[in-house]
Design a protein around this motif. Structure first.
Motif, mmCIF file in Angstrom:
data_model
loop_
_atom_site.group_PDB
_atom_site.id
_atom_site.type_symbol
_atom_site.label_atom_id
_atom_site.label_comp_id
_atom_site.label_asym_id
_atom_site.label_seq_id
_atom_site.Cartn_x
_atom_site.Cartn_y
_atom_site.Cartn_z
ATOM 1 N N TYR A 52 -4.636 -14.663 11.146
ATOM 2 C CA TYR A 52 -3.693 -13.543 11.513
ATOM 3 C C TYR A 52 -3.367 -13.198 13.094
ATOM 4 O O TYR A 52 -4.280 -13.366 13.776
ATOM 5 C CB TYR A 52 -3.999 -12.180 10.882
ATOM 6 C CG TYR A 52 -4.054 -12.427 9.223
ATOM 7 C CD1 TYR A 52 -2.953 -12.610 8.591
ATOM 8 C CD2 TYR A 52 -5.139 -12.538 8.620
ATOM 9 C CE1 TYR A 52 -2.755 -12.665 7.352
ATOM 10 C CE2 TYR A 52 -5.017 -12.337 7.200
ATOM 11 C CZ TYR A 52 -4.005 -12.643 6.482
ATOM 12 O OH TYR A 52 -3.872 -12.675 5.271
ATOM 13 N N ILE A 60 -0.659 -6.846 10.090
ATOM 14 C CA ILE A 60 -0.517 -6.171 8.921
ATOM 15 C C ILE A 60 0.658 -6.650 8.314
ATOM 16 O O ILE A 60 0.918 -6.696 7.039
ATOM 17 C CB ILE A 60 -0.467 -4.727 9.109
ATOM 18 C CG1 ILE A 60 0.714 -3.973 9.671
ATOM 19 C CG2 ILE A 60 -1.781 -4.193 9.453
ATOM 20 C CD1 ILE A 60 0.734 -2.495 9.654
ATOM 21 N N ALA A 63 -0.309 -10.062 6.636
ATOM 22 C CA ALA A 63 -1.190 -9.718 5.618
ATOM 23 C C ALA A 63 -0.430 -9.319 4.314
ATOM 24 O O ALA A 63 -0.863 -9.664 3.038
ATOM 25 C CB ALA A 63 -2.249 -8.758 5.970
ATOM 26 N N GLN A 64 0.524 -8.337 4.553
ATOM 27 C CA GLN A 64 1.250 -7.697 3.162
ATOM 28 C C GLN A 64 2.038 -8.928 2.776
ATOM 29 O O GLN A 64 2.370 -8.964 1.703
ATOM 30 C CB GLN A 64 2.014 -6.576 3.931
ATOM 31 C CG GLN A 64 2.666 -5.791 2.835
ATOM 32 C CD GLN A 64 3.476 -4.597 3.330
ATOM 33 O OE1 GLN A 64 3.878 -4.818 4.516
ATOM 34 N NE2 GLN A 64 3.410 -3.517 2.720
ATOM 35 N N TYR A 95 -7.288 -4.429 2.986
ATOM 36 C CA TYR A 95 -5.815 -4.781 3.452
ATOM 37 C C TYR A 95 -5.092 -4.419 2.052
ATOM 38 O O TYR A 95 -5.341 -5.004 1.134
ATOM 39 C CB TYR A 95 -5.632 -6.100 3.619
ATOM 40 C CG TYR A 95 -6.083 -6.789 5.136
ATOM 41 C CD1 TYR A 95 -6.768 -5.965 5.837
ATOM 42 C CD2 TYR A 95 -5.765 -7.992 5.398
ATOM 43 C CE1 TYR A 95 -7.105 -6.596 6.932
ATOM 44 C CE2 TYR A 95 -5.934 -8.431 6.750
ATOM 45 C CZ TYR A 95 -6.763 -7.712 7.698
ATOM 46 O OH TYR A 95 -6.916 -8.135 8.766
ATOM 47 N N TRP A 96 -4.311 -3.380 2.400
ATOM 48 C CA TRP A 96 -3.255 -2.799 1.433
ATOM 49 C C TRP A 96 -3.630 -2.818 0.245
ATOM 50 O O TRP A 96 -3.314 -3.074 -1.132
ATOM 51 C CB TRP A 96 -2.028 -3.884 1.341
ATOM 52 C CG TRP A 96 -1.334 -3.887 2.669
ATOM 53 C CD1 TRP A 96 -1.457 -5.034 3.426
ATOM 54 C CD2 TRP A 96 -0.578 -3.156 3.099
ATOM 55 N NE1 TRP A 96 -0.637 -4.795 4.582
ATOM 56 C CE2 TRP A 96 0.026 -3.605 4.309
ATOM 57 C CE3 TRP A 96 -0.133 -2.010 2.794
ATOM 58 C CZ2 TRP A 96 0.696 -2.995 5.292
ATOM 59 C CZ3 TRP A 96 0.575 -1.156 3.734
ATOM 60 C CH2 TRP A 96 1.093 -1.651 5.068
ATOM 61 N N PRO A 100 -8.323 -8.843 2.071
ATOM 62 C CA PRO A 100 -7.560 -9.874 2.599
ATOM 63 C C PRO A 100 -7.429 -11.262 1.792
ATOM 64 O O PRO A 100 -8.507 -11.559 0.969
ATOM 65 C CB PRO A 100 -7.990 -10.225 3.857
ATOM 66 C CG PRO A 100 -8.903 -9.023 4.503
ATOM 67 C CD PRO A 100 -9.627 -8.505 2.954
ATOM 68 N N HIS A 123 -12.782 0.356 6.362
ATOM 69 C CA HIS A 123 -11.534 0.870 6.065
ATOM 70 C C HIS A 123 -11.287 2.080 7.095
ATOM 71 O O HIS A 123 -12.299 2.515 7.875
ATOM 72 C CB HIS A 123 -11.356 1.330 4.614
ATOM 73 C CG HIS A 123 -12.328 2.691 4.391
ATOM 74 N ND1 HIS A 123 -12.056 3.859 4.456
ATOM 75 C CD2 HIS A 123 -13.666 2.375 4.147
ATOM 76 C CE1 HIS A 123 -12.965 4.567 4.266
ATOM 77 N NE2 HIS A 123 -14.064 3.775 3.925
#
Length: 167
Positions: A52, A60, A63-64, A95-96, A100, A123
Motif C-alpha cells: 500500500y 486508505i 485498502a478500501q 481496515y474499514w 486488510p 486500531h
C-alpha cells in the motif's frame, strides 16, 4: 507443538489520535514483537507483493478499493507449512471494520482445521470490527478465540495486556 504469530503491519504515514505521523515500524508489528517476547512463538510478516502507498490517505483509498473488490493481493512469501503449529496469533490493523485484504489471502492459503486462532488488532477507535466473524467464516475448522483490540498509538505499552490475553 509451536505457536506462530502471523501479522500484517504498515509503517510510513499513519493516523495517531487525530494526527498523521510517519513511523518506521507499524503498530501491529510493535505488538507482534512484544507478543513474541511473551510467548516465544515464531514470527511471520504477511507482506503483499504490491505494498500500500506510504501516503496515509492514498493507502486508505487503496485498502478500501481492495475491500470493495474483495481482492486477494498476492503475498511475497508464505510459510512452507502450518503443520507444526497448533496456535496461530493473527495480528492486523483494523481496515474499514475488518482485516486488510492481504490477511484474507493468508487465511485462504492454508487449512486451519483443528488449530486455534487468536486474533489481535490495532486500531484508533474502531476495535475488532467484524474481523473475528470474518476469520471464523474463512477458517471454519478452526477454533477462533476472542480477540484483543489494542489502541494503535499505545501499542508499545500493550505488553501487560498481551501477556494477560495470551495466557
Amino acid at each position: 507443538m509451536h505457536a506462530l504469530i502471523a501479522y500484517f503491519s504498515r509503517a510510513d504515514e499513519n493516523y495517531f489520535g487525530g494526527a498523521l505521523r510517519t513511523v518506521t515500524v507499524g503498530n501491529t508489528e510493535i505488538a507482534a514483537k512484544l507478543l513474541q517476547e511473551i510467548t516465544g512463538a515464531d514470527l511471520f510478516k504477511i507482506d503483499p507483493i504490491q505494498p500500500y502507498s506510504k501516503d496515509y490517505n492514498e493507502c486508505i483509498a487503496q485498502a478500501q478499493e481492495d475491500q470493495r473488490r474483495d481482492a486477494r493481493p498476492e503475498l511475497k512469501t508464505y510459510p512452507d507449512s502450518l503443520h507444526d503449529y497448533d496456535t496461530i496469533y493473527l495480528g492486523y490493523p483494523n481496515y474499514w471494520g475488518t482485516m486488510p485484504m492481504p490477511v484474507f489471502t493468508f487465511l485462504e492459503k492454508f487449512d486451519f482445521t483443528g488449530k486455534t486462532i487468536k486474533p489481535f488488532c490495532t486500531h484508533e477507535g474502531s476495535g475488532m470490527g467484524r474481523s473475528e466473524s470474518d476469520i471464523q467464516r474463512l477458517c471454519p475448522g478452526a477454533k477462533v478465540e476472542r480477540g484483543l483490540a489494542i489502541h494503535g498509538s499505545s501499542a508499545a505499552k500493550a505488553g501487560s495486556a498481551l501477556k494477560k490475553w495470551a495466557e
